[in-house]
Design an enzyme around this catalytic site. Structure first.
Site, PDB file in Angstrom:
ATOM      1  N   SER A  66     169.368  38.101 121.402  1.00 15.51           N
ATOM      2  CA  SER A  66     170.011  38.972 122.384  1.00 15.51           C
ATOM      3  C   SER A  66     169.075  39.446 123.491  1.00 15.51           C
ATOM      4  CB  SER A  66     170.618  40.197 121.690  1.00 15.51           C
ATOM      5  OG  SER A  66     169.602  41.028 121.163  1.00 15.51           O
ATOM      6  N   LYS A 109     166.929  46.739 122.470  1.00 17.05           N
ATOM      7  CA  LYS A 109     167.657  46.469 123.716  1.00 17.05           C
ATOM      8  C   LYS A 109     166.910  47.125 124.874  1.00 17.05           C
ATOM      9  CE  LYS A 109     171.198  44.754 121.366  1.00 17.05           C
ATOM     10  NZ  LYS A 109     171.448  43.300 121.295  1.00 17.05           N
TER      11      LYS A 109
END
Length: 207
Positions: A66, A109
């Protein structure tokens, strides 16, 4: 040789014999002291490692793609736990945090919106407070999708993956009842991701 001299020789001989008998007894004592010294060193090293890992750094392995191509699958990295001791994350920081939907899982993230920001994605382009966000870290052009607007509350952060088209991030999170969970709270943040150290081909500061 006089009687007095004989006595002196005998006394000396007895003393020498006593010293010879004591040597074997001293060796185990010396070995024991050395063993205890090594045990102390090991215990101190273990204690220091535990303290560093619990309060100063976090060692993480990235299981998904990701965050590619900033962080590759299987990469190992260090995060600095004290980075946000006095101030919260800034836009663009890469953070390590507890997944808001299931805190037993750890995610990494990039911070896109900080408290007070309005984040909106239109045709795949990200806007923060109405201004298009410059995102040179994206590995490919995002799909032309719309999300938001998201109004980032106090002590919360809006985060997205750099691999925008293949990232389970704040756009999609929902709890067990299907309610949207769009933000990471400050108390869920564990550290700022600082450096990737494995594999060596990816070694470097994260930014």
């Amino acid at each position: 040789m006089t009687a007095q001299n004989e006595s002196e020789v005998k006394d000396t001989a007895i003393t020498d014999n006593e010293e010879i008998k004591k040597d074997p007894e001293e060796k185990p004592s010396s070995a024991k002291k050395e063993l205890l010294s090594w045990l102390k060193i090991i215990l101190i090293a273990v204690a220091a490692a535990v303290i560093i890992n619990c309060f100063i750094i976090i060692n993480s392995v990235v299981p998904s793609g990701s965050m590619e191509s900033t962080i590759h699958v299987g990469s190992r990295m260090f995060g600095f736990r004290l980075a946000y001791l006095f101030n919260g994350p800034s836009q663009g920081d890469i953070i390590i945090f507890k997944y808001p939907v299931d805190e037993s899982k750890i995610f990494v993230k990039r911070v896109i919106g900080v408290p007070g920001d309005t984040v909106e994605i239109r045709d795949g382009v990200t806007y923060v407070n109405g201004t298009e966000l410059d995102e040179p870290y994206l590995n490919e052009t995002p799909y032309a999708q719309d999300f938001g607007p998201y109004y980032v509350p106090e002590d919360s952060y809006f985060v997205l993956g750099d691999n925008r088209n293949h990232s389970n991030d704040a756009r999609y999170w929902t709890d067990s009842k299907g309610n949207a969970v769009n933000y990471v709270t400050r108390k869920e943040i564990l550290a700022k991701a600082v450096i990737c150290y494995w594999p060596f081909s990816s070694f470097g500061l994260l930014k």
